[in-house]
Design an enzyme around this catalytic site. Structure first.
Site, PDB file in Angstrom:
ATOM      1  N   HIS A 175       0.863  -1.185   0.000  1.00  0.00           N
ATOM      2  CA  HIS A 175       0.000   0.000   0.000  1.00  0.00           C
ATOM      3  C   HIS A 175       0.901   1.238   0.000  1.00  0.00           C
ATOM      4  O   HIS A 175       2.001   1.212   0.564  1.00  0.00           O
ATOM      5  CB  HIS A 175      -0.880   0.051   1.265  1.00  0.00           C
ATOM      6  CG  HIS A 175      -2.158  -0.733   1.200  1.00  0.00           C
ATOM      7  ND1 HIS A 175      -2.615  -1.500   2.252  1.00  0.00           N
ATOM      8  CD2 HIS A 175      -3.091  -0.863   0.222  1.00  0.00           C
ATOM      9  CE1 HIS A 175      -3.771  -2.075   1.925  1.00  0.00           C
ATOM     10  NE2 HIS A 175      -4.075  -1.710   0.693  1.00  0.00           N
ATOM     11  N   CYS A 269      -2.145   2.612   9.124  1.00  0.00           N
ATOM     12  CA  CYS A 269      -3.200   1.710   8.619  1.00  0.00           C
ATOM     13  C   CYS A 269      -4.386   1.649   9.575  1.00  0.00           C
ATOM     14  O   CYS A 269      -5.498   1.340   9.162  1.00  0.00           O
ATOM     15  CB  CYS A 269      -2.684   0.288   8.466  1.00  0.00           C
ATOM     16  SG  CYS A 269      -1.206   0.071   7.504  1.00  0.00           S
TER      17      CYS A 269
HETATM   18  N1  ARG Z   1      -4.140  -7.300   6.488  1.00  0.00           N
HETATM   19  C1  ARG Z   1      -4.471  -6.066   5.826  1.00  0.00           C
HETATM   20  C2  ARG Z   1      -4.438  -6.263   4.334  1.00  0.00           C
HETATM   21  O1  ARG Z   1      -3.615  -6.993   3.863  1.00  0.00           O
HETATM   22  C3  ARG Z   1      -3.536  -4.988   6.248  1.00  0.00           C
HETATM   23  C4  ARG Z   1      -3.928  -3.638   5.714  1.00  0.00           C
HETATM   24  C5  ARG Z   1      -2.913  -2.571   5.979  1.00  0.00           C
HETATM   25  N2  ARG Z   1      -3.420  -1.315   5.628  1.00  0.00           N
HETATM   26  C6  ARG Z   1      -2.724  -0.301   5.087  1.00  0.00           C
HETATM   27  N3  ARG Z   1      -3.323   0.807   4.892  1.00  0.00           N
HETATM   28  N4  ARG Z   1      -1.471  -0.441   4.696  1.00  0.00           N
HETATM   29  O2  ARG Z   1      -5.205  -5.715   3.589  1.00  0.00           O
END
Ligand code: ARG
Length: 292
Positions: A175, A269
């Site tokens: 991300h 996150c």
């Molecule tokens: N387990 C979540 C996923 O893989 C973690 C999300 C992390 N969020 C972020 N904004 N980086 O989607």
């Protein structure tokens, strides 16, 4: 503790979701291993610690109710992208997270947001992949791992703001909020490791004074920090980076979030900014011909 003149000008109202049903029940990023489950009490304690530091820094926290069976709902950054009174709902790439959208949308409607969707069918994972940056109104957006570049064009049309797309080239940084953390209109923390040369050039064009992260800093999710005015709330802060942030006029607070790192998420996150301003209204074009 908060130093008002500093900071990105948004990020003082945050949406968060208590980790009552948080766990690692599936594997959709390289950090998640179903056999390495987070400790439920540890996660609750770390989350409460993060809330406390954010509040001390001057943020107000709004709550999204946790839902059993949606373990990643805690990562509210992925609920959508908020600008002014508009809530652009996410469209998750992985089926495992798709049921979250109905919960996020119901919350946004209950709060009076105008709920919208990026046109088309391509995935878009909200503020996890879209961050206001540099000049007012510009959104930097990440694609390939989760959101798609087609969705960025739709986001730009929908909100009427320029969206600059950068490719996320390393699956460890899936991300945008794992590689980019806007600090103010001149600065951001950037993990160039997750971008290609073009992406780094885009960042430089938006952010004249980037603080580039070293490999170990990027791997420790230092870019996944929440900036509240002059305070940077971080999952970890190695000394070199702490000195760089201090030199830029920021105060650092470390919120250990090790239980959430098992799901591939850090401090940022776990939050969604609700106070990103709408771009200035475009003045109507002057009439070229008189009406008489
Ligand atoms: N387990 C979540 C996923 O893989 C973690 C999300 C992390 N969020 C972020 N904004 N980086 O989607």
């Amino acid at each position: 503790m908060a130093i008002d003149a500093k900071g990105p000008g948004w990020g003082r109202r945050l949406l968060m979701c208590e980790p009552r049903f948080f766990t690692v029940a599936y594997e959709i990023n390289p950090y998640m291993h179903v056999e390495v489950r987070p400790d439920p009490e540890g996660a609750m304690g770390q989350w409460a610690g993060l809330v406390g530091l954010l509040q001390q820094a001057g943020a107000s926290i709004e709550r999204l109710g946790p839902v059993e069976g949606l373990p990643d709902l805690v990562f509210t950054a992925n609920a959508g992208f908020v600008q002014g009174g508009r809530f652009v709902a996410s469209r998750f790439r992985h089926p495992e997270r798709q049921a979250e959208t109905a919960v996020d949308v119901a919350w946004a409607r209950s709060q009076g947001y105008v709920v919208e969707e990026v046109p088309g069918k391509e995935p878009f994972e909200g503020a996890g992949d879209a961050l206001p940056s540099g000049p007012r109104g510009v959104v930097l957006a990440g694609y390939r791992q989760r959101s798609s570049i087609q969705a960025h064009a739709g986001l730009s049309r929908l909100l009427g703001v320029p969206v600059r797309s950068v490719e996320l080239v390393d699956e460890r940084f899936y991300h945008l909020d794992l590689v980019f953390c806007p600090l103010d209109d001149r600065r951001a923390m950037v993990a160039g490791q997750g971008l290609d040369d073009y992406g780094c050039r885009v960042v430089r064009s938006l952010v004249p004074e980037p603080i580039w992260l070293e490999g170990s800093e990027a791997a420790a999710f230092c870019a996944n920090s929440v900036v509240v005015g002059g305070v940077v709330v971080m999952p970890a802060c190695p000394p070199r980076l702490g000195r760089a942030l201090e030199a830029a006029g920021y105060e650092v607070a470390v919120a250990p979030v090790g239980e959430f790192l098992k799901a591939g998420g850090g401090c940022r996150c776990l939050t969604l900014a609700l106070d990103v301003p709408a771009p200035p209204a475009v003045a109507p074009a002057p009439a070229l011909w008189g009406s008489a």
